[in-house]
Design a protein around this motif. Structure first.
Motif, PDB file in Angstrom:
ATOM      1  N   ASP A  78       0.731  -1.063   0.082  1.00 37.98           N
ATOM      2  CA  ASP A  78       0.015  -0.018  -0.065  1.00 37.98           C
ATOM      3  C   ASP A  78       0.788   1.248   0.072  1.00 37.98           C
ATOM      4  O   ASP A  78       0.546   2.168   0.723  1.00 37.98           O
ATOM      5  CB  ASP A  78      -0.929   0.252   1.261  1.00 37.98           C
ATOM      6  CG  ASP A  78      -2.289   1.117   1.052  1.00 37.98           C
ATOM      7  OD1 ASP A  78      -2.501   0.986  -0.237  1.00 37.98           O
ATOM      8  OD2 ASP A  78      -2.615   1.499   2.064  1.00 37.98           O
ATOM      9  N   MET A  79       2.010   1.425  -0.786  1.00 37.44           N
ATOM     10  CA  MET A  79       2.926   2.313  -1.054  1.00 37.44           C
ATOM     11  C   MET A  79       2.434   3.317  -1.850  1.00 37.44           C
ATOM     12  O   MET A  79       1.803   2.798  -3.034  1.00 37.44           O
ATOM     13  CB  MET A  79       4.112   1.766  -1.184  1.00 37.44           C
ATOM     14  CG  MET A  79       5.244   2.687  -1.246  1.00 37.44           C
ATOM     15  SD  MET A  79       6.886   2.238  -1.919  1.00 37.44           S
ATOM     16  CE  MET A  79       7.411   1.002  -0.613  1.00 37.44           C
ATOM     17  N   ARG A  80       2.675   4.527  -1.533  1.00 39.43           N
ATOM     18  CA  ARG A  80       2.421   5.735  -2.626  1.00 39.43           C
ATOM     19  C   ARG A  80       3.247   5.465  -3.935  1.00 39.43           C
ATOM     20  O   ARG A  80       4.200   4.918  -3.782  1.00 39.43           O
ATOM     21  CB  ARG A  80       2.761   6.998  -2.278  1.00 39.43           C
ATOM     22  CG  ARG A  80       1.485   7.618  -1.122  1.00 39.43           C
ATOM     23  CD  ARG A  80       2.258   8.872  -0.591  1.00 39.43           C
ATOM     24  NE  ARG A  80       2.167   9.818  -1.528  1.00 39.43           N
ATOM     25  CZ  ARG A  80       3.233  10.193  -2.309  1.00 39.43           C
ATOM     26  NH1 ARG A  80       4.536  10.205  -2.088  1.00 39.43           N
ATOM     27  NH2 ARG A  80       3.205  11.161  -3.184  1.00 39.43           N
ATOM     28  N   ASP A 105       0.118   9.735  -5.726  1.00 40.65           N
ATOM     29  CA  ASP A 105      -0.771   9.294  -4.490  1.00 40.65           C
ATOM     30  C   ASP A 105      -1.214   8.130  -4.820  1.00 40.65           C
ATOM     31  O   ASP A 105      -2.096   7.729  -3.899  1.00 40.65           O
ATOM     32  CB  ASP A 105      -1.559  10.397  -4.166  1.00 40.65           C
ATOM     33  CG  ASP A 105      -1.005  11.617  -3.430  1.00 40.65           C
ATOM     34  OD1 ASP A 105       0.169  11.335  -2.803  1.00 40.65           O
ATOM     35  OD2 ASP A 105      -1.358  12.858  -3.452  1.00 40.65           O
ATOM     36  N   ARG A 127      -2.028   4.137  -5.015  1.00 41.35           N
ATOM     37  CA  ARG A 127      -1.442   3.243  -4.018  1.00 41.35           C
ATOM     38  C   ARG A 127      -0.935   1.885  -5.024  1.00 41.35           C
ATOM     39  O   ARG A 127      -1.578   1.466  -5.752  1.00 41.35           O
ATOM     40  CB  ARG A 127      -2.355   2.820  -2.804  1.00 41.35           C
ATOM     41  CG  ARG A 127      -2.869   3.992  -2.235  1.00 41.35           C
ATOM     42  CD  ARG A 127      -1.738   4.956  -1.807  1.00 41.35           C
ATOM     43  NE  ARG A 127      -1.323   4.270  -0.336  1.00 41.35           N
ATOM     44  CZ  ARG A 127      -0.338   5.242   0.289  1.00 41.35           C
ATOM     45  NH1 ARG A 127      -0.150   6.362   0.214  1.00 41.35           N
ATOM     46  NH2 ARG A 127      -0.231   4.593   1.582  1.00 41.35           N
ATOM     47  N   SER A 136       0.811  -2.076  -4.394  1.00 37.47           N
ATOM     48  CA  SER A 136       1.181  -3.223  -3.599  1.00 37.47           C
ATOM     49  C   SER A 136       1.776  -4.598  -4.409  1.00 37.47           C
ATOM     50  O   SER A 136       1.359  -4.740  -5.472  1.00 37.47           O
ATOM     51  CB  SER A 136       0.121  -3.919  -2.772  1.00 37.47           C
ATOM     52  OG  SER A 136      -0.431  -3.145  -1.848  1.00 37.47           O
TER      53      SER A 136
END
Length: 184
Positions: A118-120, A144, A146, A148
């Protein structure tokens, strides 16, 4: 040694020392420790290995340590040394050592992968850019989003192409060395 890492090696008949100037290292030491101690020195202090496997990462004002096997002796420049046991992580400055917490598994970069949970997208692209030459960036309109997954660092072009399958982005290549991720 991870990307963007700088190390100076100082091995003598009586000691083995790495001076970590930037970046991070995953280290596995043997049992030569009694004959020739192994240590990693940073601007904040030193980490002495006691037959172990660990990561040391230098930050501007601190040193981060994760210990997977064995034990370490942490010696900040201006405070009392402390022992770190297997399965613990901590950070220290020249003046203090933080309380230790439990460490997870070994870092994905050590096996040639970039892990995103769930990284930007902006942060993901910045991390990926450390492993390829040239300029890799993304526009603010997609930064922004997301992401994964676990992505292989050996083929960053394939990783970029995969982004177009899972996100509403396009990859604009002016050349191999100038790549921008933007909205589709």
């Amino acid at each position: 040694m991870d990307a963007d890492s700088t190390v100076e090696v100082d091995f003598t008949p009586t000691q083995r020392t790495l001076h970590l100037r930037s970046g991070r290292l995953l280290i596995s030491t043997g049992h030569d420790d009694a004959q020739r101690p192994f240590s990693v020195k940073t601007a904040q202090g030193s980490v002495l290995a006691l037959g172990t496997r660990f990561v040391v990462q230098v930050q501007p004002e601190r040193t981060d340590v994760q210990l997977f096997e064995g034990a370490l002796k942490l010696s900040p420049l201006h405070t009392t040394p402390q022992r770190l046991s297997a399965g613990e992580r901590t950070r220290f400055t020249a003046m203090r050592i933080d309380d230790s917490t439990r460490v997870g598994r070994e870092p994905s970069w050590a096996v040639g992968a970039l892990e995103a949970d769930d990284m930007r997208l902006g942060h993901f692209i910045a991390e990926l850019s450390r492993y390829r030459p040239g300029l890799l960036r993304c526009t603010s309109e997609v930064a922004d989003l997301r992401i994964s997954g676990v992505y292989p660092l050996a083929d960053s072009d394939a990783v970029l192409d995969a982004l177009t399958q899972s996100l509403p982005v396009s990859i604009n290549r002016r050349s191999r060395y100038w790549v921008t991720v933007s909205a589709r």
